[in-house]
Design a protein around this motif. Structure first.
Motif, short mmCIF file in Angstrom:
data_model
loop_
_atom_site.label_atom_id
_atom_site.label_comp_id
_atom_site.label_asym_id
_atom_site.label_seq_id
_atom_site.Cartn_x
_atom_site.Cartn_y
_atom_site.Cartn_z
N VAL A 122 23.06 11.20 46.63
CA VAL A 122 22.80 12.19 47.68
C VAL A 122 23.42 13.53 47.30
O VAL A 122 22.80 14.58 47.43
N GLU A 123 24.66 13.48 46.82
CA GLU A 123 25.38 14.69 46.41
C GLU A 123 25.25 14.86 44.89
O GLU A 123 25.37 13.88 44.15
N PRO A 124 25.03 16.06 44.40
CA PRO A 124 25.00 16.27 42.95
C PRO A 124 26.29 15.77 42.31
O PRO A 124 27.38 16.08 42.77
N GLY A 125 26.16 14.95 41.28
CA GLY A 125 27.32 14.40 40.61
C GLY A 125 28.00 13.26 41.35
O GLY A 125 29.03 12.76 40.91
N GLY A 126 27.41 12.84 42.47
CA GLY A 126 28.01 11.78 43.27
C GLY A 126 27.57 10.40 42.85
O GLY A 126 26.86 10.23 41.85
#
Length: 117
Positions: A80-84
């Motif tokens: 969901v989050e970039p780099g997550g």
């Protein structure tokens, strides 16, 4: 909550693959709870009537909203989050955090109790 989950995962060094493995295991456990006509669930889940409108009442007697999942399906989902590490598939199921209330009299509670002390 996603940001909190991402912060914890980063601090603990948790990978997306590990998150997906937990979700998949929880789904497998859910399926096991449905075996034998939901015998396990019936030990702790009781039907509840919910008034939807003046004319309609709905009986809720099982989990709702559980999405079938697979390891391959989870692996395809992007975080969901970039780099997550948490994807939209990385939530466990509704029953994990839900609860219910029983409003009754002391006498009725004693009647329903396995240990009426």
């Amino acid at each position: 909550m996603v940001q909190t989950a991402e912060n914890v995962a980063k601090e603990a060094g948790i990978t997306k693959e590990e998150c997906d493995a937990v979700v998949l295991r929880r789904y497998e456990q859910y399926l096991m709870a449905l075996e034998n006509d939901r015998a396990f669930q019936k030990r702790y889940m009781f039907p509840v009537e919910v008034k939807v409108s003046k004319k309609e009442t709905k009986l809720i007697d099982r989990d709702d909203g559980v999405t079938p999942t697979t390891a391959a399906g989870l692996a395809k989902l992007k975080p969901v989050e970039p780099g997550g590490v948490h994807s939209f598939g990385a939530q466990t199921f509704p029953a994990d955090g839900n609860c219910g209330f029983i409003v009754t009299t002391r006498e009725r509670a004693k009647e329903l109790s396995a240990d009426p002390k």
